[in-house]
Write an enzyme that holds these catalytic residues in place. Structure first.
Site, mmCIF file in Angstrom:
data_model
loop_
_atom_site.group_PDB
_atom_site.id
_atom_site.type_symbol
_atom_site.label_atom_id
_atom_site.label_comp_id
_atom_site.label_asym_id
_atom_site.label_seq_id
_atom_site.Cartn_x
_atom_site.Cartn_y
_atom_site.Cartn_z
ATOM 1 N N GLU A 245 4.824 -87.702 61.407
ATOM 2 C CA GLU A 245 3.999 -86.605 60.898
ATOM 3 C C GLU A 245 2.815 -87.346 60.065
ATOM 4 O OE1 GLU A 245 6.151 -82.708 60.901
ATOM 5 O OE2 GLU A 245 5.738 -83.621 58.734
ATOM 6 N N ASN B 251 9.433 -76.013 60.613
ATOM 7 C CA ASN B 251 9.768 -75.967 59.351
ATOM 8 C C ASN B 251 8.984 -74.890 58.969
ATOM 9 O OD1 ASN B 251 9.560 -76.842 56.960
ATOM 10 N ND2 ASN B 251 8.248 -78.635 57.114
ATOM 11 N N TRP B 252 9.567 -74.010 58.180
ATOM 12 C CA TRP B 252 8.956 -72.847 57.884
ATOM 13 C C TRP B 252 8.378 -72.962 56.516
ATOM 14 C CZ3 TRP B 252 12.972 -68.048 58.625
ATOM 15 C CH2 TRP B 252 13.217 -68.091 60.129
ATOM 16 N N LYS B 253 8.530 -74.262 55.692
ATOM 17 C CA LYS B 253 8.002 -74.510 54.323
ATOM 18 C C LYS B 253 8.299 -73.293 53.472
ATOM 19 C CE LYS B 253 4.825 -77.531 56.810
ATOM 20 N NZ LYS B 253 3.534 -78.162 56.640
ATOM 21 N N GLU C 93 4.910 -83.559 52.290
ATOM 22 C CA GLU C 93 4.649 -82.519 50.986
ATOM 23 C C GLU C 93 5.538 -82.930 50.138
ATOM 24 O OE1 GLU C 93 4.708 -78.964 53.323
ATOM 25 O OE2 GLU C 93 2.969 -79.539 54.247
ATOM 26 N N GLY D 65 -1.181 -79.142 59.118
ATOM 27 C CA GLY D 65 -1.857 -78.156 58.516
ATOM 28 C C GLY D 65 -3.362 -78.122 58.567
ATOM 29 N N HIS E 82 9.558 -85.551 53.677
ATOM 30 C CA HIS E 82 8.372 -84.547 54.164
ATOM 31 C C HIS E 82 7.246 -84.943 53.447
ATOM 32 C CE1 HIS E 82 5.381 -81.704 55.386
ATOM 33 N NE2 HIS E 82 6.085 -81.478 56.339
ATOM 34 N N GLY F 97 5.073 -76.660 61.981
ATOM 35 C CA GLY F 97 5.026 -76.033 60.775
ATOM 36 C C GLY F 97 4.530 -74.770 61.107
ATOM 37 N N GLY F 98 3.132 -74.395 60.956
ATOM 38 C CA GLY F 98 2.792 -73.048 60.844
ATOM 39 C C GLY F 98 2.996 -72.381 62.151
ATOM 40 N N SER G 176 0.060 -80.086 63.346
ATOM 41 C CA SER G 176 -0.782 -79.110 64.108
ATOM 42 C C SER G 176 -0.081 -78.916 65.526
ATOM 43 C CB SER G 176 -2.332 -79.538 63.991
ATOM 44 O OG SER G 176 -2.544 -79.313 62.674
HETATM 45 P P1 13P Z 1 1.831 -77.868 60.790
HETATM 46 O O1 13P Z 1 2.443 -77.710 62.192
HETATM 47 O O2 13P Z 1 1.563 -76.682 60.107
HETATM 48 O O3 13P Z 1 0.669 -78.717 60.998
HETATM 49 O O4 13P Z 1 2.762 -78.720 59.875
HETATM 50 C C1 13P Z 1 3.389 -79.686 60.267
HETATM 51 C C2 13P Z 1 4.841 -80.225 59.528
HETATM 52 O O5 13P Z 1 4.143 -80.499 58.348
HETATM 53 C C3 13P Z 1 5.874 -79.808 60.020
HETATM 54 O O6 13P Z 1 6.840 -80.345 59.125
#
Ligand code: 13P
Length: 256
Positions: free
Chosen positions: A170, A11-13, A100, A176, A98, A237-238, A216
């Site tokens: 999640e 997930n590149w956000k 967010e 994050g 998600h 994510g990251g 994470s």
């Molecule tokens: P991180 O891996 O950056 O913690 O993000 C997780 C996430 O929200 C994937 O959708």
């Protein structure tokens, strides 16, 4: 025991221009072109879908995903993107609910339900996210929260729909933050999710569904998380923004 193919999604956000996306995908494809016992999904922002779609057109083991969609097929919804528009770009998966989206865009379980329905109708595979916040975990309410998210988010669906859905657990406190759920905590939550699903769907359908862990995930912790029996993949994510790191996570999901 049932075999569930592991699924790793990036997930590149809100990251990567088209040019940056091309570089990342080209780097990734050099490494991951050969892994076919893992399903791999890349979820760039809307503006990079077209560029990534082109690069993936000749690749069979990496699929395209989106990070959101609007529930209506078309109409006066300024700024929104429909399932049909995603299909037009050869998108196969879509992340829904998600944390967010829930936190910053006020999406609730009813929204998740409508969006999941729209995705399924368009033959997109929804990756439906659930997870509790830190205060909910600390107050030991996480089981109730997950149960409600699953019951309301998947309301009206049967085994047939569930077969096309992927879930992602999640925990919001692990996203994050660098603070991962321990493999034991994650496994406990995944087992609970499967148990709850078993009360709304057939036990076989609950056994078959794949549940990703997200929060994470990094090359260093992926192996232990992915070795747990009910953890069927990762939503990253990251660490998915870096070709080397994402490749290392995928390697950890490969069969030994
Ligand atoms: P991180 O891996 O950056 O913690 O993000 C997780 C996430 O929200 C994937 O959708």
């Amino acid at each position: 025991m049932i075999y569930r193919k592991k699924i790793i999604a990036g997930n590149w956000k809100m990251n990567k221009t088209q040019a940056e996306a091309r570089v990342l995908v080209e780097d990734l494809l050099r490494e991951i072109g050969k892994f076919d016992d893992v399903e791999i999904v890349l979820c760039p922002p809307f503006t990079a879908l077209s560029a990534v779609s082109e690069l993936l057109s000749s690749v069979s083991n990496v699929r395209l995903g989106a990070q959101n969609l609007h529930e209506a097929p078309s109409g006066a919804f300024t700024g929104e993107i429909s399932a049909g528009m995603l299909r037009d770009l050869y998108v196969r998966y879509v992340i829904i609910g998600h944390s967010e989206r829930r936190q910053y865009f006020h999406e609730d379980n009813a929204t998740v339900n409508r969006k999941t329905k729209a995705a399924l109708q368009a033959e997109l595979r929804p990756i439906v996210c659930v997870g509790e916040t830190l205060p909910e975990r600390e107050a030991d309410k996480w089981k109730d929260i997950l149960e409600t998210q699953l019951r309301d988010g998947l309301a009206g669906f049967g085994d047939k729909e569930l077969a096309d859905i992927i879930l992602a657990y999640e925990p919001v406190w692990a996203i994050g933050t660098g603070r991962t759920a321990s493999p034991a905590q994650a496994e406990e939550a995944h087992q609970w999710i499967r148990k709850v699903l078993g009360t709304h769907f057939s036990p076989a359908a609950a056994e078959r569904i794949r549940i990703q862990y997200g929060g994470s995930v990094k090359p260093e912790n992926a192996k232990e998380l992915l070795s747990k029996p009910d953890i069927d993949g990762a939503l990253v994510g990251g660490a998915s923004l870096d070709a080397r790191g994402f490749t290392a996570i995928i390697k950890n999901a490969c069969l030994d």
